[in-house]
Scaffold this active site. Structure first.
Site, short mmCIF file in Angstrom:
data_model
loop_
_atom_site.label_atom_id
_atom_site.label_comp_id
_atom_site.label_asym_id
_atom_site.label_seq_id
_atom_site.Cartn_x
_atom_site.Cartn_y
_atom_site.Cartn_z
N HIS A 1 -14.67 1.88 0.06
CA HIS A 1 -13.62 0.27 -0.25
C HIS A 1 -12.17 1.36 0.73
O HIS A 1 -11.04 0.83 0.61
CB HIS A 1 -12.69 -0.06 -0.97
CG HIS A 1 -13.56 -1.17 -1.79
ND1 HIS A 1 -13.94 -1.78 -3.38
CD2 HIS A 1 -14.34 -1.81 -1.40
CE1 HIS A 1 -14.33 -2.01 -3.73
NE2 HIS A 1 -15.35 -2.44 -2.33
N TYR B 1 0.59 -1.04 0.06
CA TYR B 1 0.55 -0.43 -0.36
C TYR B 1 1.11 1.20 -0.59
O TYR B 1 0.26 2.20 -0.50
CB TYR B 1 -1.08 -0.21 1.55
CG TYR B 1 -2.28 -1.13 0.65
CD1 TYR B 1 -2.03 -2.56 1.30
CD2 TYR B 1 -3.07 -0.57 0.01
CE1 TYR B 1 -3.17 -2.93 1.03
CE2 TYR B 1 -3.78 -1.66 -0.04
CZ TYR B 1 -4.00 -2.40 0.25
OH TYR B 1 -5.39 -3.90 0.29
N GLN C 1 -15.00 3.11 -5.32
CA GLN C 1 -14.24 1.45 -4.87
C GLN C 1 -12.83 2.33 -5.11
O GLN C 1 -11.63 0.98 -3.88
CB GLN C 1 -14.93 0.80 -5.93
CG GLN C 1 -15.38 0.21 -6.63
CD GLN C 1 -16.39 -0.83 -7.30
OE1 GLN C 1 -16.37 -1.68 -6.52
NE2 GLN C 1 -16.08 -0.36 -8.06
N ASN C 2 -12.16 3.58 -5.38
CA ASN C 2 -11.45 3.50 -5.72
C ASN C 2 -10.47 4.42 -4.30
O ASN C 2 -11.58 4.90 -3.65
CB ASN C 2 -11.16 4.41 -7.07
CG ASN C 2 -11.07 4.25 -7.61
OD1 ASN C 2 -11.34 3.19 -8.47
ND2 ASN C 2 -11.83 4.56 -9.55
N ARG D 1 1.04 1.84 -3.35
CA ARG D 1 0.49 2.34 -4.73
C ARG D 1 0.08 4.01 -3.79
O ARG D 1 -0.67 4.66 -4.11
CB ARG D 1 -1.51 1.54 -3.92
CG ARG D 1 -1.19 0.09 -3.48
CD ARG D 1 -1.69 -0.63 -4.66
NE ARG D 1 -0.93 -0.02 -6.03
CZ ARG D 1 -0.16 -0.97 -6.31
NH1 ARG D 1 0.68 -1.97 -5.31
NH2 ARG D 1 1.44 -0.93 -7.37
N ASP E 1 -7.94 5.90 -3.90
CA ASP E 1 -6.68 6.93 -4.20
C ASP E 1 -7.60 8.58 -3.90
O ASP E 1 -9.20 8.03 -4.48
CB ASP E 1 -6.24 6.95 -6.55
CG ASP E 1 -7.47 7.42 -7.14
OD1 ASP E 1 -7.73 5.80 -8.19
OD2 ASP E 1 -7.99 7.90 -7.34
N GLY F 1 -15.97 3.00 -15.26
CA GLY F 1 -14.56 2.02 -14.80
C GLY F 1 -14.24 0.69 -13.89
O GLY F 1 -13.54 0.39 -13.64
N THR F 2 -15.34 -0.04 -14.15
CA THR F 2 -15.09 -0.84 -13.08
C THR F 2 -16.08 -2.15 -13.62
O THR F 2 -16.98 -2.47 -14.54
CB THR F 2 -16.53 -0.46 -11.86
OG1 THR F 2 -16.00 -1.99 -10.81
CG2 THR F 2 -17.79 -0.22 -12.50
N SER F 3 -15.41 -3.13 -13.37
CA SER F 3 -15.35 -4.45 -13.94
C SER F 3 -17.03 -4.94 -13.57
O SER F 3 -17.53 -5.93 -13.26
CB SER F 3 -14.59 -5.85 -13.44
OG SER F 3 -14.59 -5.64 -11.93
N1 APR Z 1 -11.25 3.51 -19.23
C1 APR Z 1 -12.59 3.03 -19.20
N2 APR Z 1 -12.28 1.74 -18.33
C2 APR Z 1 -11.53 1.24 -18.93
C3 APR Z 1 -10.58 2.40 -19.06
C4 APR Z 1 -10.20 2.94 -19.26
N3 APR Z 1 -9.05 3.47 -19.77
N4 APR Z 1 -8.97 0.91 -18.07
C5 APR Z 1 -9.97 0.29 -17.48
N5 APR Z 1 -11.05 -0.22 -17.89
C6 APR Z 1 -11.79 -1.20 -17.17
C7 APR Z 1 -11.93 -2.46 -17.42
O1 APR Z 1 -12.53 -2.43 -18.64
C8 APR Z 1 -13.03 -2.88 -16.35
O2 APR Z 1 -14.35 -3.44 -16.77
O3 APR Z 1 -12.23 -1.00 -15.87
C9 APR Z 1 -12.60 -1.57 -15.34
C10 APR Z 1 -11.78 -2.55 -14.19
O4 APR Z 1 -12.06 -3.09 -13.03
P1 APR Z 1 -11.57 -3.88 -12.18
O5 APR Z 1 -9.61 -3.57 -12.03
O6 APR Z 1 -11.91 -4.76 -11.64
O7 APR Z 1 -11.54 -2.69 -11.42
P2 APR Z 1 -12.34 -2.51 -10.51
O8 APR Z 1 -13.68 -2.82 -10.92
O9 APR Z 1 -12.40 -1.18 -9.64
O10 APR Z 1 -12.48 -3.40 -9.13
C11 APR Z 1 -13.43 -2.96 -7.88
O11 APR Z 1 -11.86 -4.73 -6.41
O12 APR Z 1 -9.90 -5.26 -5.81
C12 APR Z 1 -11.21 -4.63 -5.88
O13 APR Z 1 -11.08 -3.39 -3.65
C13 APR Z 1 -10.60 -3.72 -5.32
O14 APR Z 1 -12.05 -1.63 -5.60
C14 APR Z 1 -11.62 -3.14 -6.12
C15 APR Z 1 -11.73 -3.52 -6.33
#
Ligand code: APR
Length: 246
Positions: free
Chosen positions: A118, A67, A100-101, A70, A103, A185-187
């Site tokens: 988070h 961390y 969820q970020n 990070r 930063d 920007g989240t999965s």
């Molecule tokens: N623009 C838009 N989307 C993007 C970009 C970009 N430049 N780059 C990546 N992505 C998308 C990817 O396609 C994906 O869908 O952002 C998403 C990132 O997904 P993850 O890496 O799983 O991140 P996140 O969804 O924030 O994870 C959730 O998981 O590990 C835990 O606590 C951690 O908060 C985090 C949580």
């Protein structure tokens, strides 16, 4: 009143209220790694080794080092056009950012209502007590031996896997009254954070901007692409529509 009538009555949505739900993808164009992309953090680290209470119990120095890296990278990064556009939305709307970020790029871009579900890199807390928080800004490292006022080792103020999410009920309440919901920007692969979106009203406008998504929630329009390109475009459209409506 018949029992069914006492079931939860959905509050009216506020057309001037926008809830934004963001993940690591919005910070990718600021140079910060996501978690699950091919170059993501969980492809370079075992999350069980750095992001769980068990890891902390076994090797706190390894967790601190993860961390600290990070925190240093987040401090050296700058908000990108997506963060800045979301802050600009506040000119015409009530905007609540649920992120969820960990930063502080939304804060540094100028957003003023931000809910970190988070945790946050720029704070430490006691490994024994939930408060107070200790400010570790400007990329400052938490050292093994940094202790709280009760003498316990300080830990990152981050929600590790298996720990309780922060501000969950507050976040869900904001979703209920949002006239627009924008997911960026989240999965959507981590729960219960992803469950927060289930409280969005059927009447709300709902859009997801991301590069790729395996499990798109129903009733959301998916716009695939880069956040720093697509978010400013959508924000401009919303601001122009609002100006025209005045
Ligand atoms: N623009 C838009 N989307 C993007 C970009 C970009 N430049 N780059 C990546 N992505 C998308 C990817 O396609 C994906 O869908 O952002 C998403 C990132 O997904 P993850 O890496 O799983 O991140 P996140 O969804 O924030 O994870 C959730 O998981 O590990 C835990 O606590 C951690 O908060 C985090 C949580």
């Amino acid at each position: 009143m018949p029992p069914e009538a006492t079931s939860k009555i959905k509050p009216a949505i506020n057309p001037k209220k926008i809830v934004i739900f963001t993940g690591a993808g919005i910070s990718a164009e600021s140079g910060l790694q996501t978690f699950r992309d091919s170059d993501g953090l969980w492809n370079n680290y075992q999350l069980e080794e750095v992001a769980t209470p068990e890891a902390w119990a076994i090797h706190p120095e390894v967790v601190l080092a993860f961390y600290n890296d990070r925190r240093k990278q987040a401090f050296e990064a700058q908000p990108n056009a997506a963060h800045t556009a979301l802050a600009k939305l506040e000119e015409q709307y009530e905007v609540v950012v649920i992120t969820q970020n960990i930063d502080d790029l939304h804060e540094r871009a100028g957003s003023t209502q931000i809910i970190h579900v988070h945790g946050q890199l720029k704070y430490a807390r006691s490994s024994k007590y939930d408060s107070p928080l200790y400010l570790y800004d400007e990329g400052k490292a938490i050292q093994f031996g940094d202790i709280c006022e009760n003498g316990s080792q300080l830990r990152p103020h981050i929600v590790w896997f298996g720990e309780h999410i922060h501000h969950y009920e507050l976040a869900k309440k904001h979703l209920e009254t949002a006239g627009k919901v924008l997911v960026v920007g989240t999965s959507l692969s981590v729960y219960p954070a992803a469950h927060i979106l289930e409280d969005a009203s059927a009447d709300a406008e709902k859009i997801i901007i991301t590069q790729q998504l395996d499990n798109k929630p129903a009733n959301y329009e998916l716009r695939q692409g880069n956040a720093a390109t697509l978010v400013p475009k959508l924000v401009d459209t919303w601001l122009q529509n609002e100006k025209a409506a005045v």
